[in-house]
Design a protein around this motif. Structure first.
Motif, PDB file in Angstrom:
ATOM      1  N   LYS A 175       0.818  -1.208   0.000  1.00 46.83           N
ATOM      2  CA  LYS A 175       0.000   0.000   0.000  1.00 46.83           C
ATOM      3  C   LYS A 175       0.855   1.263   0.000  1.00 46.83           C
ATOM      4  O   LYS A 175       1.984   1.199   0.434  1.00 46.83           O
ATOM      5  N   HIS A 183       0.602  -6.118   5.767  1.00 43.04           N
ATOM      6  CA  HIS A 183       1.472  -6.875   6.671  1.00 43.04           C
ATOM      7  C   HIS A 183       0.743  -7.389   7.913  1.00 43.04           C
ATOM      8  O   HIS A 183       1.231  -8.285   8.592  1.00 43.04           O
ATOM      9  N   TYR A 184      -0.474  -6.872   8.177  1.00 44.61           N
ATOM     10  CA  TYR A 184      -1.216  -7.428   9.307  1.00 44.61           C
ATOM     11  C   TYR A 184      -1.569  -8.901   9.077  1.00 44.61           C
ATOM     12  O   TYR A 184      -1.702  -9.667  10.014  1.00 44.61           O
ATOM     13  N   LYS A 236       0.902 -11.292  10.644  1.00 42.40           N
ATOM     14  CA  LYS A 236       1.122 -11.316  12.096  1.00 42.40           C
ATOM     15  C   LYS A 236       0.616 -12.627  12.686  1.00 42.40           C
ATOM     16  O   LYS A 236      -0.441 -13.126  12.312  1.00 42.40           O
ATOM     17  N   PHE A 259      -6.451  -0.257  17.318  1.00 45.87           N
ATOM     18  CA  PHE A 259      -5.037  -0.038  17.001  1.00 45.87           C
ATOM     19  C   PHE A 259      -4.603   1.233  17.723  1.00 45.87           C
ATOM     20  O   PHE A 259      -5.183   2.301  17.516  1.00 45.87           O
ATOM     21  N   GLU A 286      -1.155   3.611  18.827  1.00 41.35           N
ATOM     22  CA  GLU A 286       0.286   3.851  18.746  1.00 41.35           C
ATOM     23  C   GLU A 286       0.636   4.999  19.675  1.00 41.35           C
ATOM     24  O   GLU A 286      -0.105   5.989  19.731  1.00 41.35           O
ATOM     25  N   ARG A 302       6.888  11.976   9.435  1.00 42.58           N
ATOM     26  CA  ARG A 302       6.179  11.340   8.323  1.00 42.58           C
ATOM     27  C   ARG A 302       4.912  12.123   7.973  1.00 42.58           C
ATOM     28  O   ARG A 302       4.051  11.635   7.259  1.00 42.58           O
ATOM     29  N   TYR A 330       3.538  12.441   4.221  1.00 44.98           N
ATOM     30  CA  TYR A 330       2.808  11.271   3.725  1.00 44.98           C
ATOM     31  C   TYR A 330       1.465  11.151   4.440  1.00 44.98           C
ATOM     32  O   TYR A 330       0.421  11.019   3.818  1.00 44.98           O
ATOM     33  N   ASP A 336      -4.615   4.833   6.339  1.00 43.57           N
ATOM     34  CA  ASP A 336      -3.364   4.272   6.845  1.00 43.57           C
ATOM     35  C   ASP A 336      -3.611   2.957   7.595  1.00 43.57           C
ATOM     36  O   ASP A 336      -2.808   2.034   7.487  1.00 43.57           O
ATOM     37  N   HIS A 340      -5.515  -2.619   7.303  1.00 40.52           N
ATOM     38  CA  HIS A 340      -5.167  -3.536   8.393  1.00 40.52           C
ATOM     39  C   HIS A 340      -6.380  -3.990   9.218  1.00 40.52           C
ATOM     40  O   HIS A 340      -6.606  -5.181   9.408  1.00 40.52           O
ATOM     41  N   LYS A 382      -3.082   7.605  16.504  1.00 36.85           N
ATOM     42  CA  LYS A 382      -1.665   7.897  16.734  1.00 36.85           C
ATOM     43  C   LYS A 382      -1.573   8.746  17.993  1.00 36.85           C
ATOM     44  O   LYS A 382      -2.548   9.369  18.404  1.00 36.85           O
ATOM     45  N   GLN A 391      -0.683  -7.428  19.406  1.00 40.33           N
ATOM     46  CA  GLN A 391       0.634  -6.953  19.832  1.00 40.33           C
ATOM     47  C   GLN A 391       0.481  -5.854  20.856  1.00 40.33           C
ATOM     48  O   GLN A 391      -0.563  -5.229  20.895  1.00 40.33           O
TER      49      GLN A 391
HETATM   50  C1  BG6 Z   1       1.734   0.944   8.550  1.00 38.06           C
HETATM   51  C2  BG6 Z   1       1.276   2.365   8.720  1.00 38.06           C
HETATM   52  O1  BG6 Z   1       1.013   0.321   7.534  1.00 38.06           O
HETATM   53  O2  BG6 Z   1       1.528   0.240   9.757  1.00 38.06           O
HETATM   54  C3  BG6 Z   1       1.999   3.036   9.860  1.00 38.06           C
HETATM   55  O3  BG6 Z   1       1.511   3.082   7.516  1.00 38.06           O
HETATM   56  C4  BG6 Z   1       1.890   2.204  11.121  1.00 38.06           C
HETATM   57  O4  BG6 Z   1       1.484   4.336  10.090  1.00 38.06           O
HETATM   58  C5  BG6 Z   1       2.265   0.753  10.849  1.00 38.06           C
HETATM   59  O5  BG6 Z   1       2.764   2.754  12.080  1.00 38.06           O
HETATM   60  C6  BG6 Z   1       1.968  -0.118  12.049  1.00 38.06           C
HETATM   61  O6  BG6 Z   1       2.504  -1.397  11.843  1.00 38.06           O
HETATM   62  P1  BG6 Z   1       2.890  -2.298  13.083  1.00 38.06           P
HETATM   63  O7  BG6 Z   1       3.332  -3.587  12.482  1.00 38.06           O
HETATM   64  O8  BG6 Z   1       3.962  -1.582  13.820  1.00 38.06           O
HETATM   65  O9  BG6 Z   1       1.655  -2.439  13.913  1.00 38.06           O
END
Ligand code: BG6
Length: 485
Positions: A152, A182-183, A186, A218, A220, A227, A230, A239, A244, A336, A370
């Motif tokens: 993506k 990538h989720y 996991k 989710f 963070e 960043r 973007y 995002d 995800h 975030k 996680q």
């Molecule tokens: C990415 C996002 O796809 O996933 C990021 O663009 C985010 O903003 C990240 O921080 C989170 O991935 P993970 O594996 O750290 O949960």
């Protein structure tokens, strides 16, 4: 199966994704002995540098190699890695790359020329690179395999996504294309299939009769820090939610696939996503973080345009119109600059029929993706002693305690290995993307002011649990806080 003599070409080898994810994952696989025999890794990017400089860079990407065995493996890994520089738009650069690949491959015994192209690139060059690779670097000797991995952003809305897919499809078949979310790599997301379909007990309670509401969260603990450029163009929905969290939801909610083949699984995912209408404004809470606790606000980030109304937090509720889920709210939340790093699924069951017990907590099944992978079930048990009183407790499967020496693979390790094997199960199919965008495109267009007014996100302090409006939001959809156990 793995193909011997594969060359993995990392395009965008000096970029952020390659640095943070691709190279560490390639090394992780190599170290565990999972890369094909005879593998070679070729980095490609615009930056001009010699091999020595490139090797120095990739070594700096790979962290935590302290033991002798690891250090020896890293030396071996460096020996199979080389670098070529070139542009992304011009054919000559790719002819040069192709010649270079042929040189490497001339050392192989077999006639097969297997190439895995990993596009760790900004979206602006996806299309020319996909085209150039096909026209200049596609190996067509008999039995050879060519694959591309892309990631993506797959467009910004339904229309731009379709346009992007169409342009890539001119050159690469669906079978050759591996779209990463990538989720899906996991461990705990992969575990969902087993938890759901290998347990009669789970499966029996997996519907509107037993479940009150589902939250997929989710969090963070950091902001955009650098960043912002973007992020501001995309926002938290593109995002995190549209890809995800929606992917997690689809596996959580889909019907049982006929088999675990990639097509059977993805057929079911698409089917459940198609039963979800576009997100409604009334079901959406938008937030943006402001300075607090000595940390800067979103608008204080120099890379963010002043007065941006881009959401850095969203809670939104999705509804699935099928017999299993009618009426059950699926609340997706992502933000975030919150108080912690955490990704989890929280399934809250309904109240027990009133009569015998008063004021007891609801059952909850929590799957923590996680950090510290865990599955735990909140339930009520009798307080030990000579009386009957229920108290809330947990059945707890915390991975660190249960699987003492287990190595939990990184998502990218798992996905690159799948791509090398040609297994599409954990990659996103074209029609999945299409339906995912259908769900989110109207709300995204509204947020961007296409219908006139631009909604203002509510603010929340950096490091907090999110906007203060959140608690009322989730309660509106039936979430009940338990009595603390
Ligand atoms: C990415 C996002 O796809 O996933 C990021 O663009 C985010 O903003 C990240 O921080 C989170 O991935 P993970 O594996 O750290 O949960």
């Amino acid at each position: 199966a793995l193909r011997d003599n594969t060359v993995i070409i990392v395009l965008g080898a000096s970029g952020d994704l390659a640095k943070k994810k691709t190279y560490p994952a390639l090394f992780g696989l190599f170290r565990m002995g999972f890369l094909p025999k005879g593998v070679k890794i070729v980095g490609y990017a615009r930056t001009k540098m010699d091999n020595a400089e490139y090797l120095k860079r990739i070594t700096s990407y790979i962290k935590n190699v302290d033991d002798d065995e690891g250090k020896a493996k890293l030396e071996e890994f460096k020996q199979l890695s080389t670098y070529v520089s070139g542009g992304y738009e011009d054919g000559e650069s790719f002819d040069k790359l192709n010649q270079y690949l042929q040189e490497i491959e001339s050392g192989y015994q077999s006639k097969e020329r297997n190439r895995l192209f990993y596009l760790a690139l900004p979206p602006s060059v996806f299309i020319p690179v996909a085209k150039n690779l096909k026209q200049h670097c596609y190996s067509d000797t008999k039995g050879s395999i060519n694959r591309v991995i892309v990631e993506k952003p797959f467009g910004k809305d339904l229309e731009s996504c379709r346009e992007l897919l169409r342009s890539i499809k001119e050159h690469w078949t669906e079978d050759e294309t591996f779209r990463i979310d990538h989720y899906l790599g996991k461990e705990m997301v992969k575990n969902l299939l087993v938890l759901r379909f290998a347990n009669v007990a789970m499966n029996a309670a997996w519907d509107k009769n037993s479940i009150s509401n589902v939250q997929i969260t989710f969090k963070e603990p950091f902001g955009t820090e650098g960043r912002g450029g973007y992020f501001d163009e995309f926002g938290i929905i593109r995002d995190i939610l549209q890809n995800h969290l929606l992917q997690v939801l689809s596996i959580l909610a889909m019907e049982r696939p006929v088999s675990f083949s990639a097509e059977d699984i993805r057929d079911e995912k698409v089917k459940v996503l198609r039963a979800i209408p576009p997100v409604e404004r009334e079901d959406t809470l938008l937030g943006q973080y402001v300075a607090a606790n000595g940390k800067p606000g979103y608008l204080d980030d120099d890379t963010v345009p002043p007065n941006s109304v881009c959401p850095t937090f969203t809670a939104t509720t999705l509804w699935i119109h099928n017999p299993r889920w009618e009426g059950v709210p699926f609340i997706l939340k992502a933000g975030k600059a919150l108080n912690e790093a955490k990704v989890e699924i929280r399934i809250q069951f309904k109240d027990v029929t009133q009569g015998i017990f008063k004021d007891i907590s609801r059952n909850e099944l929590v799957i923590r993706i996680q950090p510290a992978e865990a599955v735990y079930l909140k339930l009520n048990a009798k307080t030990p002693g000579l009386y009957t009183r229920a108290f809330p407790t947990e059945m707890d499967l915390t991975y660190k305690r249960r699987f003492l020496d287990a190595h939990i693979p990184e998502a990218y390790e798992s996905l690159i290995l799948d791509a090398l094997k040609g297994d599409h199960s954990n990659f996103v199919r074209d029609d999945e993307l299409d339906v995912a965008w259908k769900i989110f495109t109207p709300i995204l267009h509204w947020i961007e002011g296409r219908s006139g007014q631009v909604p203002r996100p509510v603010s929340y302090p950096y490091g907090s649990r999110g906007p203060k409006e959140l608690e009322a939001f989730i309660q509106k959809y039936g979430y009940k806080r338990g009595t603390e156990g």
